[in-house]
Enzyme design. Sequence first.
Site, PDB file in Angstrom:
ATOM      1  N   GLU B  66       0.805  -1.226   0.000  1.00 48.98           N
ATOM      2  CA  GLU B  66       0.000   0.000   0.000  1.00 48.98           C
ATOM      3  C   GLU B  66       0.833   1.268   0.000  1.00 48.98           C
ATOM      4  O   GLU B  66       0.472   2.250  -0.656  1.00 48.98           O
ATOM      5  CB  GLU B  66      -0.964  -0.013   1.181  1.00 48.98           C
ATOM      6  CG  GLU B  66      -2.056  -1.076   1.084  1.00 48.98           C
ATOM      7  CD  GLU B  66      -1.583  -2.489   1.360  1.00 48.98           C
ATOM      8  OE1 GLU B  66      -0.453  -2.669   1.865  1.00 48.98           O
ATOM      9  OE2 GLU B  66      -2.333  -3.443   1.069  1.00 48.98           O
ATOM     10  N   HIS B 135     -11.265  -5.727   8.699  1.00 51.21           N
ATOM     11  CA  HIS B 135     -12.075  -5.482   7.497  1.00 51.21           C
ATOM     12  C   HIS B 135     -13.261  -4.566   7.777  1.00 51.21           C
ATOM     13  O   HIS B 135     -14.123  -4.412   6.917  1.00 51.21           O
ATOM     14  CB  HIS B 135     -12.591  -6.803   6.920  1.00 51.21           C
ATOM     15  CG  HIS B 135     -11.530  -7.658   6.309  1.00 51.21           C
ATOM     16  ND1 HIS B 135     -10.643  -8.389   7.066  1.00 51.21           N
ATOM     17  CD2 HIS B 135     -11.200  -7.900   5.018  1.00 51.21           C
ATOM     18  CE1 HIS B 135      -9.834  -9.050   6.261  1.00 51.21           C
ATOM     19  NE2 HIS B 135     -10.141  -8.779   5.015  1.00 51.21           N
TER      20      HIS B 135
HETATM   21  C1  LIG Z   1      -1.829  -5.116   4.335  1.00 46.05           C
HETATM   22  C2  LIG Z   1      -2.883  -5.885   3.619  1.00 46.05           C
HETATM   23  N1  LIG Z   1      -3.286  -5.474   2.392  1.00 46.05           N
HETATM   24  C3  LIG Z   1      -4.272  -6.125   1.740  1.00 46.05           C
HETATM   25  C4  LIG Z   1      -4.900  -7.218   2.290  1.00 46.05           C
HETATM   26  C5  LIG Z   1      -6.070  -7.914   1.570  1.00 46.05           C
HETATM   27  N2  LIG Z   1      -5.675  -9.262   1.146  1.00 46.05           N
HETATM   28  C6  LIG Z   1      -5.985 -10.356   1.879  1.00 46.05           C
HETATM   29  S1  LIG Z   1      -5.325 -11.747   1.219  1.00 46.05           S
HETATM   30  C7  LIG Z   1      -4.630 -10.906  -0.050  1.00 46.05           C
HETATM   31  C8  LIG Z   1      -3.790 -11.647  -1.056  1.00 46.05           C
HETATM   32  C9  LIG Z   1      -2.575 -12.255  -0.384  1.00 46.05           C
HETATM   33  O1  LIG Z   1      -1.857 -13.014  -1.326  1.00 46.05           O
HETATM   34  P1  LIG Z   1      -0.645 -13.941  -0.852  1.00 46.05           P
HETATM   35  O2  LIG Z   1       0.245 -13.148   0.046  1.00 46.05           O
HETATM   36  O3  LIG Z   1      -0.031 -14.530  -2.051  1.00 46.05           O
HETATM   37  O4  LIG Z   1      -1.306 -15.048   0.064  1.00 46.05           O
HETATM   38  P2  LIG Z   1      -2.390 -16.131  -0.418  1.00 46.05           P
HETATM   39  O5  LIG Z   1      -3.752 -15.501  -0.190  1.00 46.05           O
HETATM   40  O6  LIG Z   1      -2.137 -16.451  -1.852  1.00 46.05           O
HETATM   41  O7  LIG Z   1      -2.189 -17.308   0.480  1.00 46.05           O
HETATM   42  C10 LIG Z   1      -4.938  -9.549   0.024  1.00 46.05           C
HETATM   43  C11 LIG Z   1      -4.516  -8.528  -0.968  1.00 46.05           C
HETATM   44  C12 LIG Z   1      -4.440  -7.625   3.566  1.00 46.05           C
HETATM   45  N3  LIG Z   1      -4.994  -8.702   4.174  1.00 46.05           N
HETATM   46  N4  LIG Z   1      -3.454  -6.950   4.194  1.00 46.05           N
END
Ligand SMILES: Cc1ncc(C[n+]2csc(CCOP(=O)(O)OP(=O)(O)O)c2C)c(N)n1
Lengths: 331, 331, 380, 380
Positions: B66, B135
């Site tokens: 972000e 959230h």
């Molecule tokens: C700081 C932050 N930004 C955005 C989110 C929203 N979000 C939740 S899961 C996700 C994707 C995460 O991808 P990855 O790190 O590859 O983990 P995966 O879900 O594939 O296990 C996002 C953008 C968050 N939880 N925290």
Amino acid sequence: MTTSVSPRTASMAQALNSALRDALREDPTVHVLGEDVGALGGVFRITDGLTAEFGPDRCLDTPLAEAGILGTAIGMAMYGLRPVVEMQFDAFAYPALEQLFSHVAKMRNRTAGKLPLPITVRIPYGGGIGGVEHHSDASEAYYTSTPGLHVVTPGTVADAYGLLRASIASDDPVVFLEPKRLYWGKDELDPAAPVEPIGTAVLRRTGTSAVLITYGPSLPVCLAAAEAAKAEGWDLAVLDLRTLVPFDDETVCRVVRSLGRAVVVHEASGFGGTGAEIAARVTERCFHHLAAPVLRVTGFDIPYPPPMLEHHHLPGVDRILDAVARLQWED
Amino acid sequence: MTTSVSPRTASMAQALNSALRDALREDPTVHVLGEDVGALGGVFRITDGLTAEFGPDRCLDTPLAEAGILGTAIGMAMYGLRPVVEMQFDAFAYPALEQLFSHVAKMRNRTAGKLPLPITVRIPYGGGIGGVEHHSDASEAYYTSTPGLHVVTPGTVADAYGLLRASIASDDPVVFLEPKRLYWGKDELDPAAPVEPIGTAVLRRTGTSAVLITYGPSLPVCLAAAEAAKAEGWDLAVLDLRTLVPFDDETVCRVVRSLGRAVVVHEASGFGGTGAEIAARVTERCFHHLAAPVLRVTGFDIPYPPPMLEHHHLPGVDRILDAVARLQWED
Amino acid sequence: MTVLDHRHRTPVPGWMPGATAPRTDPAPLLPDPSPVRLLGTPALEKYEPALLRELYRRLVVGRRYNQQATTLTKQGRLAVYPASTGQEACQVAAALALGEQDWLFPSYRDTLAVVSRGVDPLEALTLLRGSAHTGYDPRASRTAPLCTPLATQAPHAVGLAHAARLRGEPVVALAMLGDGGTSEGDFHEALNFAAVLGAPVVFLVQNNGYAISVPLSAQSAAPSLAHKAVGYGMPGRLVDGNDAPAVHAVLTEAVERARTGGGPTLVEALTYRVEAHTNADDATRYRDEPEVAAWREHDPILLMEHALRELGVLDDDLAQEAADEAEALAARMRAEFHADPELDPMSLFAHVYAEPTAQLREQAAQLAEELAAEAEVSEQ
Amino acid sequence: MTVLDHRHRTPVPGWMPGATAPRTDPAPLLPDPSPVRLLGTPALEKYEPALLRELYRRLVVGRRYNQQATTLTKQGRLAVYPASTGQEACQVAAALALGEQDWLFPSYRDTLAVVSRGVDPLEALTLLRGSAHTGYDPRASRTAPLCTPLATQAPHAVGLAHAARLRGEPVVALAMLGDGGTSEGDFHEALNFAAVLGAPVVFLVQNNGYAISVPLSAQSAAPSLAHKAVGYGMPGRLVDGNDAPAVHAVLTEAVERARTGGGPTLVEALTYRVEAHTNADDATRYRDEPEVAAWREHDPILLMEHALRELGVLDDDLAQEAADEAEALAARMRAEFHADPELDPMSLFAHVYAEPTAQLREQAAQLAEELAAEAEVSEQ
Ligand SMILES: Cc1ncc(C[n+]2csc(CCOP(=O)(O)OP(=O)(O)O)c2C)c(N)n1
Ligand SMILES: Cc1ncc(C[n+]2csc(CCOP(=O)(O)OP(=O)(O)O)c2C)c(N)n1
Ligand SMILES: [Mg+2]
Ligand SMILES: [Mg+2]
């Protein structure tokens, strides 16, 4: 509490240094970490000599990353340590706000009390020292509007020592805001004196006309304003909040009800500032005792000015007296 | 403004999507960037179809960071573009707060107007949708207490379209807070209707007893409370602020003076919340018109609860009517 | 002696005028060009059959756990579930690589690792059920709360591992992250702190190809995520994340290295998120079936079963045992989640601080009154 | 055509099941084991004498600028000054490596680079004088404001470079950072964005051995900071930061690479902060004189002068010319900074927003009244 020193005159910086030293001596779980807190003793020398006395394990020069510092402190606290974090300046705590808001403030609640985080986050804040941009923010509103944090800010040498000891001893996370422009002012310090608990405001000056409600960097300004007010025929009380969260409604409302007139003074911008909460809750609770609205004297709603202009921004004696004059004495 | 659609019923999500599409069509300097805003259309589908229509240059799936997103948007704006950033959820904007506080809010001022940053930061905020922790934060206080930002939050489908268009068109940075629990509510939308400028509050319901001052997610709750109040013999007005910064003192004070009783309603925690500023400034300016203190109905001073308990936290009709009952009608 | 003195013995400031070589040799820190694999290689024979069977059993149970949890979302018994289907090898290997005293720092997707560590599914899933933020005791289970803000758990793992080391206790912390999480600043800061402090921590990045809808190619341009390690001065390891013994071997080596003072390791496990991001996500918007199909064939359980049968350490009886255990777990989950959770509204105020503040006591009283009033109404 | 389509042509999700090699070859991204040097090497002869003389001239002027600015702090004419003494080679090479249309993103320590780009010292130093935040016009000078929050300027450089690329304009952005700044999350996020976007940006890390009091050895355990580059998929270059032609050559190559679509580069320049962090700092608290002395002998100007005289491209006349120009600049600075700056309190409200809000107009009126009252008083 046993202490490193007998009664003496000390600057607020020295009082804070003593508080850290005494805490490190008395409690092996206390650890200090931050940028330049080691050999340098911190840019304000608040940690002067701590690494020399306690070693790098107890007072650690970290890499330059505030979220990393606070996040690491969280993990240390999860394991049972009592970290004291130094943020170098107010605006340089901002990289750590996600860790502060989403974890420090929430961990105890999130785990139904299983993982308390007894972390003290020390932040030198506010202006008046001729710092360039980002070195003078009065950032308390970000902390006071975050449930789960305690927010403490001393205005005297004695409170600097006592409240820092109390904050480190607290099992809750404390954002400890140090008014950097008061660092060098000297006063009597008796480390053996009993420490007021977090959460209690104190009347620094009694008065019969109206009360100035303030904290931290604005305390000396309000005391000066009260002196100057005598010439105008006003006898002003001065209330030092010392703790912003949890708020001492009882003391504040008792004073306001008895006088019926109040002015809240802080150097942070007025809009959305902590003074708004103070004015709003005092009014809610003391409405029919008020002869005039609770007024606010604050910094302007602008980014902090360059050093050569900062005195125009900071609430001064005249601006406070102008507000007092608007407390509808004709009523 | 030319628009992509003629009058129709639309959800707030669709209205926001139309506003982005129309802005992208009309102004080649408008660029959307954020997490999952491309093929997915955003987790709330607010950017649905934009990359398909305008390509990845105009609507960009960024890496997951972000501060990087907002920092990149700042650089784009420095070069003359008009970035619209999507933060995926309220609490996930926190990593970007340093960029927001230290640069977005200050760049124009820091450069004596030479580097304005016409950036819109869209943030879905607040609870009521059964989201797990992080959230559902109502995080507006962090933004409203930061000079240099505009803070806008629509409560209706029409305002969602109009205010987002106005925010993107603004030469100042706007934090655009989208009440996520209103995303799916449908209403009439005439994109061709004239757009109210940023900074104007609107009376959603006239009344003779007292006024509920609110914004965003709490607007429908207040309208429902006003309906329910009829049974109690109260005729409540409902004022929708729409813009929190700059604050529409004129409209708000006119209404409060005419009625003498006001309750501020928002779902964010009360202590240090934006409602404190509203209550404080209204009281400062309307003190002698007030028959009772300006009361606040807000979320509790706690971290946002788990979904199954959130309804206890969120201000509801009963809690609002309880406050109205405390407006000292006996006077 | 102080743990950290070594940092003060290294050349300061690290470079001397006219220096001609890096401070340390980067070669050993770089991952091998191809991911570590054991299944279907002769090396597998060197492995304890008991360990291989244990991994297999946990894989089968883990897959069933993922299926049941997903079913519970359809029945409205879970608010949301981010499945680790297809990633079970990483999940169970992570749990198995840790000792009793070690700490796990899971993300929202890692509830299987938490359960595989021994936490009750009902307790592990309260966050996703919506009944409580954290349902288990992190101290008792040495398992941090499921972390949602991406990568923010990484510095926690560093701090906890560092604290244990300061205390002279042989505790290792394992932080689980996703590929997307590696883009966050907190990931960077945590790895740097870990390397500088020499903290006993292992970072396991499950590279499952996507961050919600964003493919790795739009997330990073690195040769591999494991190549990030050299930039911190720690070893980076690349492993086939669907090869359970390989993941277990690489993690175990990293955990032992950490435990014996060798410092942190970054492990990238190549796997794939076979399901959508969560039950609420629609993966058809951003990826094609053939891609998913290719990975379904590279399934961690299929690969494992095939290899173990070839090796002769797995027979039908064992397979049946595992299947039965899986069914038993699923049945227990169905039963436990069928009952509504007990909820106490007053708990909202109980743990904000060690002692509720005067303000919170007022607010609690207000809510209590409201609830009493409601109760009255509903009685009439 | 869209600039970013390439990202969508690369294999998604980046790894295929059973893949056996990284997505790209890491070798070319790693820095050479020893820093690039030109002074005292035969390679120097290939360089334009005019360019070498220009570098020399700027070094001499730059050193004098640093000395004069430091003197101004002693006279209270500057609030604070973070000197780049000893780092002049990086400062002037950065300025010289950029074209008119390129953008510089300096930190608080890089005012020499800003001045060397052509900004008037008086305008470049308002921040440190305390009279205004930014004294120059960033658009006109294509120079971002001096950035104090560490590493936060890095993503700005990426965004600006990306925007220019989207517009099809051949603009390169150069971001200057310190060794300590590389520990911040924003550094990580910026480099990753740059590599993923293929943005025309160059990151110059002046590794001067210290972040205030913290030596590099307590800041990073990496073989070199340039080794961080491979973790983002961009080339990392290591250069002797006190060898002006070497820094210029490495930066010029990186800038041209960026300009021609080759994407970003990370350059680590090995140098040393000869003075304290600022005039307010006391370096004796954390480092020894011998260390400083060793670096003083590796002085960028001494090295340069020696090499150019050997090469026969520098004689006493040229040296005198440079010295005279340096003195002229110092004299101008003394004169300009002796006069007190013009300050307008009302300017505090002028640029917070495009139009002052009603609230700011009220507050401006209040201040105007106060100032008028003060004026009256002082008249009496
Ligand atoms: C700081 C932050 N930004 C955005 C989110 C929203 N979000 C939740 S899961 C996700 C994707 C995460 O991808 P990855 O790190 O590859 O983990 P995966 O879900 O594939 O296990 C996002 C953008 C968050 N939880 N925290
Ligand atoms: C986010 C942030 N944290 C802390 C500081 C305070 N600070 C100013 S300069 C400095 C040291 C920076 O060291 P380095 O990046 O190596 O640059 P150098 O000063 O050596 O040129 C620190 C800690 C800051 N400006 N910004
Ligand atoms: Mg992923
Ligand atoms: Mg440095």
